[in-house]
Design a protein around this motif. Structure first.
Motif, mmCIF file in Angstrom:
data_model
loop_
_atom_site.group_PDB
_atom_site.id
_atom_site.type_symbol
_atom_site.label_atom_id
_atom_site.label_comp_id
_atom_site.label_asym_id
_atom_site.label_seq_id
_atom_site.Cartn_x
_atom_site.Cartn_y
_atom_site.Cartn_z
ATOM 1 N N ILE A 1 0.769 -1.334 0.057
ATOM 2 C CA ILE A 1 -0.068 -0.035 0.099
ATOM 3 C C ILE A 1 0.680 1.133 -0.227
ATOM 4 C CG2 ILE A 1 -1.988 -1.193 1.036
ATOM 5 C CD1 ILE A 1 -1.304 0.206 3.819
ATOM 6 N N GLY A 2 2.373 1.038 -0.066
ATOM 7 C CA GLY A 2 3.094 2.329 -0.012
ATOM 8 C C GLY A 2 3.082 3.005 1.138
ATOM 9 N N ALA A 3 3.223 2.576 2.352
ATOM 10 C CA ALA A 3 3.042 2.969 3.551
ATOM 11 C C ALA A 3 4.307 2.826 4.311
ATOM 12 C CB ALA A 3 2.082 2.429 4.671
ATOM 13 N N ASP A 4 5.120 3.441 5.257
ATOM 14 C CA ASP A 4 5.997 3.216 6.100
ATOM 15 C C ASP A 4 5.658 2.259 7.021
ATOM 16 O OD1 ASP A 4 7.386 3.775 8.716
ATOM 17 O OD2 ASP A 4 8.773 4.639 7.251
ATOM 18 N N LYS A 5 6.492 1.127 7.145
ATOM 19 C CA LYS A 5 5.961 0.199 8.035
ATOM 20 C C LYS A 5 5.992 0.599 9.515
ATOM 21 C CE LYS A 5 10.393 -2.377 8.263
ATOM 22 N NZ LYS A 5 10.891 -3.696 7.958
#
Length: 131
Positions: free
Chosen positions: A48-52
């Protein structure tokens, strides 16, 4: 022209998501987990293109709401596997249906031909093959 359209769509979706007690990231998580039911937090963040590290707060909230579950990955005890709960699937479906109604209202301003061309162009422009 795409930027203002994107902002308008986001502005139209935010009230719908609030009605379902979701954030944009929360909705993205539920949608991704619906598409692939079990995934690690790292794989989800990448998809989803998020910083984990920032995603952890979103996952905590969704878990507290009873929308997702986390389980230790039997193959790697350091990793968690995520999945939707039945309530998470229900909320995601309800939010998606409400969002689609808003999109349908927006698209109803186009003729059938304009709509077909517009949706085809969006599909082409959003595909990874042209990047």
């Amino acid at each position: 022209m795409i930027g203002p359209l994107g902002r308008s769509l986001i502005a139209a979706e935010l009230p719908v998501l609030r009605e379902h007690d979701l954030t944009m990231w929360g909705y993205a998580v539920l949608t991704a987990l619906d598409e692939q039911p079990m995934r690690t937090q790292a794989a989800l963040a990448e998809s989803i293109g998020a910083d984990k590290t920032r995603l952890i707060r979103v996952l905590d909230g969704l878990q507290q709401q009873g929308l997702i579950e986390r389980h230790a990955d039997p193959a790697d005890r350091r990793a968690n596997l995520l999945s939707l709960t039945p309530e998470g699937a229900r909320v995601r479906t309800a939010a998606q249906n409400d969002i689609q109604r808003k999109e349908e209202h927006l698209l109803s301003r186009l003729t059938a031909e304009e709509r077909t061309v517009f949706l085809r162009a969006l599909d082409i422009l959003s595909s990874d093959s042209g990047a």
